[in-house]
Design a protein around this motif. Structure first.
Motif, PDB file in Angstrom:
ATOM      1  N   LYS A   1       0.837  -1.204   0.000  1.00 45.15           N
ATOM      2  CA  LYS A   1       0.000   0.000   0.000  1.00 45.15           C
ATOM      3  C   LYS A   1       0.867   1.247   0.000  1.00 45.15           C
ATOM      4  O   LYS A   1       0.572   2.228  -0.697  1.00 45.15           O
ATOM      5  N   ARG A   2       1.953   1.167   0.767  1.00 49.82           N
ATOM      6  CA  ARG A   2       2.864   2.307   0.842  1.00 49.82           C
ATOM      7  C   ARG A   2       3.470   2.576  -0.545  1.00 49.82           C
ATOM      8  O   ARG A   2       3.597   3.706  -0.981  1.00 49.82           O
TER       9      ARG A   2
ATOM     10  N   GLU B   1       2.169   1.737  -3.519  1.00 53.25           N
ATOM     11  CA  GLU B   1       1.151   2.267  -4.453  1.00 53.25           C
ATOM     12  C   GLU B   1       0.967   3.771  -4.249  1.00 53.25           C
ATOM     13  O   GLU B   1       0.874   4.532  -5.218  1.00 53.25           O
ATOM     14  N   LYS B   2       0.932   4.163  -2.964  1.00 53.28           N
ATOM     15  CA  LYS B   2       0.725   5.573  -2.644  1.00 53.28           C
ATOM     16  C   LYS B   2       1.889   6.423  -3.148  1.00 53.28           C
ATOM     17  O   LYS B   2       1.706   7.462  -3.782  1.00 53.28           O
ATOM     18  N   ALA B   3       3.109   5.930  -2.829  1.00 52.80           N
ATOM     19  CA  ALA B   3       4.312   6.676  -3.230  1.00 52.80           C
ATOM     20  C   ALA B   3       4.432   6.711  -4.757  1.00 52.80           C
ATOM     21  O   ALA B   3       4.837   7.725  -5.338  1.00 52.80           O
TER      22      ALA B   3
ATOM     23  N   ALA C   1       1.981   6.691  -6.924  1.00 53.78           N
ATOM     24  CA  ALA C   1       1.015   7.667  -7.423  1.00 53.78           C
ATOM     25  C   ALA C   1       1.537   9.087  -7.196  1.00 53.78           C
ATOM     26  O   ALA C   1       1.397   9.967  -8.047  1.00 53.78           O
ATOM     27  N   ALA C   2       2.174   9.293  -6.056  1.00 60.44           N
ATOM     28  CA  ALA C   2       2.647  10.637  -5.717  1.00 60.44           C
ATOM     29  C   ALA C   2       3.876  11.043  -6.522  1.00 60.44           C
ATOM     30  O   ALA C   2       4.094  12.231  -6.782  1.00 60.44           O
TER      31      ALA C   2
END
Ligand SMILES: [Zn+2]
Length: 239
Positions: free
Chosen positions: A177-178, A180-182, A184-185
């Motif tokens: 999850k970390r 995927e978030k990073a 995207a960012a």
């Protein structure tokens, strides 16, 4: 394999996937083929136009043939029906024959003109047929090449997707999850590795003190204090 290495692998696969998916969606060959298809339709339309022109001229020529036969019949009938001892009748015949001769001249003249046009159209048709045949052959080859290229891209995308699923399985849920978030960012570049004391993406050198702090506090996988990407401190570290 360490989780850090898995994350870097995952990122490599995702970058490759993004690249290949974009390449597949924007294949210039596809636009090129669409352009050629339009050009081909124009060739076909041109062929139809020439065909119609040819039919018209063939009809005119047939008409002329009929007119010529009629005129010749008229000549024959006029000659047969004239009393050669009758001076006036002979004169009328001469006049009539002279008019018919003019008609026949005009018919012959028109025929030469239409025949010239017909030869012209035949030459154009032959030229167009040659060109169209070559165009078709090239189009078939181009289509085949584009299809092969698309198939290759699709195949490598599917291979990377399978690999990705396999890599993903081995990464803990929370870290996934970390990532995927990073990702995207940071436009897909979520993970960097430490090379010496320099993170591989942002290239902001870490102080020796902050390096040991980071390592002590969080282990092999931490967050870059500068760009906030996932920072792999020690790729080959034990899990
Ligand atoms: Zn960084």
């Amino acid at each position: 394999m360490s989780v850090g290495t898995l994350l870097l692998d995952l990122q490599d696969l995702d970058l490759e996937l993004a690249r290949n998916r974009a390449a597949l969606n924007a294949m210039p060959e596809i636009a090129e083929l669409a352009k050629k298809r339009r050009a081909y339709q124009k060739l076909k339309a041109e062929a139809t136009k020439l065909y119609a022109q040819r039919k018209d001229i063939e009809t005119y020529l047939k008409d002329l043939e009929g007119q010529e036969m009629d005129a010749n019949d008229d000549v024959r009938i006029a000659q047969q029906n004239t009393d050669s001892s009758d001076y006036r009748a002979v004169q009328e015949l001469e006049l009539k024959l002279s008019n018919l001769a003019k008609q026949l001249d005009k018919i012959a003249y028109d025929r030469r003109e239409y025949e010239r046009q017909l030869a012209d159209i035949t030459a154009k048709q032959n030229q167009l047929a040659d060109y169209t045949a070559k165009f078709e052959a090239a189009f078939v080859a181009d289509t085949k090449a584009a299809r092969e290229k698309a198939a290759e891209l699709t195949e490598s995308i599917e291979r990377a997707e399978r690999e990705r699923a396999h890599v993903l399985e081995q990464i803990p849920e929370q870290l996934r999850k970390r990532y995927e978030k990073a990702a995207a960012a940071h436009g897909g570049l979520a993970v960097e590795r430490l090379e010496g004391n320099v993170p591989s993406v942002c290239r902001m050198a870490l102080q020796a003190s902050s390096m040991s702090d980071l390592a002590r506090a969080t282990g092999d996988i931490t967050e870059c204090p500068y760009c906030h990407r996932i920072l792999i401190m020690n790729e080959d570290g034990e899990e």
